[in-house]
Write a protein that holds these residues in place. Structure first.
Motif, short mmCIF file in Angstrom:
data_model
loop_
_atom_site.label_atom_id
_atom_site.label_comp_id
_atom_site.label_asym_id
_atom_site.label_seq_id
_atom_site.Cartn_x
_atom_site.Cartn_y
_atom_site.Cartn_z
N GLU A 21 1.20 -0.99 0.13
CA GLU A 21 -0.45 0.16 0.40
C GLU A 21 0.78 1.50 -0.57
OE1 GLU A 21 -3.94 1.74 0.43
OE2 GLU A 21 -3.35 -0.72 0.28
N ALA A 22 1.87 1.33 0.83
CA ALA A 22 2.73 2.85 1.25
C ALA A 22 3.66 2.65 -0.21
CB ALA A 22 3.63 2.07 2.40
N GLU A 23 4.00 1.51 -1.10
CA GLU A 23 5.22 1.16 -2.25
C GLU A 23 3.94 2.40 -3.01
OE1 GLU A 23 8.39 0.89 -2.60
OE2 GLU A 23 8.12 0.57 -0.24
N LEU A 24 2.97 1.43 -3.37
CA LEU A 24 1.90 2.57 -4.02
C LEU A 24 1.51 2.88 -4.56
CD1 LEU A 24 0.50 1.74 -6.94
CD2 LEU A 24 -1.85 0.80 -5.63
N ARG A 25 1.14 3.98 -2.70
CA ARG A 25 1.53 5.20 -2.58
C ARG A 25 2.35 6.19 -3.00
NH1 ARG A 25 0.01 4.87 2.63
NH2 ARG A 25 -2.21 3.91 1.20
N ALA A 26 3.57 5.66 -2.98
CA ALA A 26 5.36 6.91 -3.03
C ALA A 26 5.20 6.89 -4.27
CB ALA A 26 5.75 5.72 -2.69
N VAL A 27 4.58 6.00 -5.44
CA VAL A 27 5.16 5.59 -6.59
C VAL A 27 3.97 6.69 -7.33
CG1 VAL A 27 6.32 3.67 -6.81
CG2 VAL A 27 3.88 3.72 -7.15
N SER A 28 2.80 6.59 -6.75
CA SER A 28 1.39 7.66 -7.13
C SER A 28 1.37 8.78 -7.05
CB SER A 28 -0.42 6.79 -6.55
OG SER A 28 0.09 5.69 -7.02
N ARG A 29 2.19 8.95 -5.93
CA ARG A 29 2.74 10.59 -5.34
C ARG A 29 3.84 11.44 -6.40
NH1 ARG A 29 2.77 9.36 -0.04
NH2 ARG A 29 5.09 8.79 -0.10
N VAL A 30 5.25 10.24 -6.40
CA VAL A 30 6.39 10.55 -8.10
C VAL A 30 4.64 10.87 -8.90
CG1 VAL A 30 7.63 10.20 -9.68
CG2 VAL A 30 7.64 9.37 -7.15
N PHE A 31 3.82 9.83 -9.52
CA PHE A 31 3.13 10.32 -11.00
C PHE A 31 2.50 11.65 -10.92
CE2 PHE A 31 -1.38 9.66 -12.94
CZ PHE A 31 -0.08 9.44 -14.61
N ARG A 32 2.26 11.80 -9.56
CA ARG A 32 1.60 13.25 -9.29
C ARG A 32 2.28 14.69 -9.99
NH1 ARG A 32 0.69 14.77 -3.38
NH2 ARG A 32 3.31 15.16 -3.92
N ASP A 33 3.41 14.30 -9.38
CA ASP A 33 4.16 15.54 -8.94
C ASP A 33 4.44 16.23 -11.03
OD1 ASP A 33 4.14 15.86 -6.19
OD2 ASP A 33 5.90 15.04 -6.26
N ARG A 34 4.56 14.15 -11.39
CA ARG A 34 4.99 15.03 -12.71
C ARG A 34 3.86 14.90 -13.54
NH1 ARG A 34 7.97 8.82 -14.58
NH2 ARG A 34 10.52 8.75 -12.79
N VAL A 35 2.97 14.47 -13.58
CA VAL A 35 1.68 14.97 -14.30
C VAL A 35 1.55 17.47 -13.88
CG1 VAL A 35 -0.77 15.33 -14.18
CG2 VAL A 35 0.32 12.75 -13.97
N ARG A 36 1.92 17.16 -12.25
CA ARG A 36 1.45 18.70 -12.62
C ARG A 36 2.73 19.11 -12.85
NH1 ARG A 36 0.41 18.28 -5.71
NH2 ARG A 36 -1.74 18.32 -5.69
#
Length: 359
Positions: A334-349
């Motif tokens: 769960e934490a690992e998926l959330r971590a890479v999701s934050r990376v994806f979020r930052d890339r999109v922004r």
């Protein structure tokens, strides 16, 4: 002569004062107090006859204190306005040296808040909101569920982002939800009713019961043994509740996010030394055809000539297997998926900002 301002907290039962406070009350020439003050009955029980007024006159208090020892019992809220005015009068008399000089003024704390005392204020505020706020009045346990989940996730987000300054507020929002559910439950008139004190009492009992090495005579060698004892105690509690039908999976919340649910189920099963093949061919139980090559393929099938993808159940089984792989590596899926999701979020922004700069 002197003027003593006795300050007390409304979070402690009236009458529970320090010895110095009672001594000051008995030795004062005059004791003043507002009508309706919660300490008034205790003073009368102790044989102290105060002068009861609706509102104090600061000038009179200062004038009387020039001739005798006067004690004023401050309001539970602190009487800050009164104290400021008395301070102004005393300073003015000292500067001008008129009116017979100024008396000695002392603030005496007769009672103090204990740790956790502000929780009483939370209980009081929630009771008031439940009675007087139309929105709060119509809420139920069911309607409050989304807010509880939202506030819990905000705590998680605050911790993961390292914003410890905001953590206090977010934890307060979660605590408010506990108080809210408790005030709703207290309104019932059947055996399911409970109060915030029942909630606190239950968790205190549980913590004491599950920490015999702290509150009992059990000796442990370290954290691992503490954890093992904890699991044994929990198993005994489940058996007592469910009897012969007790399961190690009892109490696992099925409504939690799917990745954390899979991880918790796998952890519970591992503690039982359950066979590994119980996690195989999970799609079969849903009526889907099991995929023989499931463990060998690293990702879901790509569209074939017919344009079809692998079944949704197959994807679910793959995710379940990945959760097991994460556990074997000692990471939280769960934490690992959330971590890479934050990376994806930052890339999109970042991409959005580039698009704005270069439309």
């Amino acid at each position: 002569m002197s003027l003593t301002l006795l300050a007390t907290t409304h979070r402690v039962a009236p009458g529970l004062l320090t010895w110095r406070a009672w001594d000051a009350l008995r030795s004062a020439s005059t004791v003043g107090i507002r009508a309706g003050h919660p300490l008034l009955p205790s003073l009368r029980d102790a044989g102290i006859v105060p002068e009861v007024v609706d509102e104090p006159d600061p000038a009179r208090l200062v004038a009387d204190a020039r001739r005798a020892d006067v004690l004023w019992v401050a309001a539970p809220d602190g009487d800050e306005a009164l104290m400021r005015e008395i301070g102004r009068l005393v300073v003015e008399a000292t500067v001008t040296d008129t009116g017979g000089g100024s008396p000695d003024v002392e603030v005496l704390h007769g009672s103090y808040d204990l740790p956790g005392a502000r929780l009483l204020d939370l209980v009081s505020v929630m009771d008031t909101l439940r009675r007087e706020c139309p929105w709060d009045r119509k809420q139920t346990h069911a309607t409050l569920v989304p807010y509880l989940l939202e506030e819990a996730y905000e705590v998680l987000d605050t911790i993961e982002s390292g914003d410890h300054g905001a953590l206090r507020e977010e934890l307060g929002d979660v605590l408010m939800q506990v108080a809210f559910h408790s005030v709703v439950a207290a309104e019932r008139d059947d055996e399911t009713a409970f109060t915030i004190d029942d909630v606190a009492g239950a968790i205190v009992d549980k913590l004491v019961r599950r920490h015999p090495h702290v509150f009992g005579d059990v000796t442990v060698s370290g954290a691992d043994e503490v954890n093992a004892n904890w699991e044994q105690i929990k198993a005994a509690e489940r058996a007592e509740k469910s009897g012969e039908d007790a399961s190690a999976l009892d109490g696992v919340p099925m409504g939690q996010p799917a990745l954390s649910l899979a991880a918790q189920l796998r952890r519970r099963a591992a503690r039982l030394n359950a066979p590994a093949d119980l996690a195989e061919n999970l799609t079969a139980e849903r009526g889907d055809e099991p995929a023989d090559d499931l463990a060998d393929e690293p990702a879901a099938r790509e569209p074939g000539a017919d344009g079809e993808r692998g079944s949704g159940s197959e994807v679910g089984a793959r995710l379940f297997a990945l959760v097991g792989e994460a556990a074997e590596r000692g990471v939280d899926a769960e934490a690992e998926l959330r971590a890479v999701s934050r990376v994806f979020r930052d890339r999109v922004r970042a991409w959005e900002q580039r698009q704005r700069r270069n439309p």
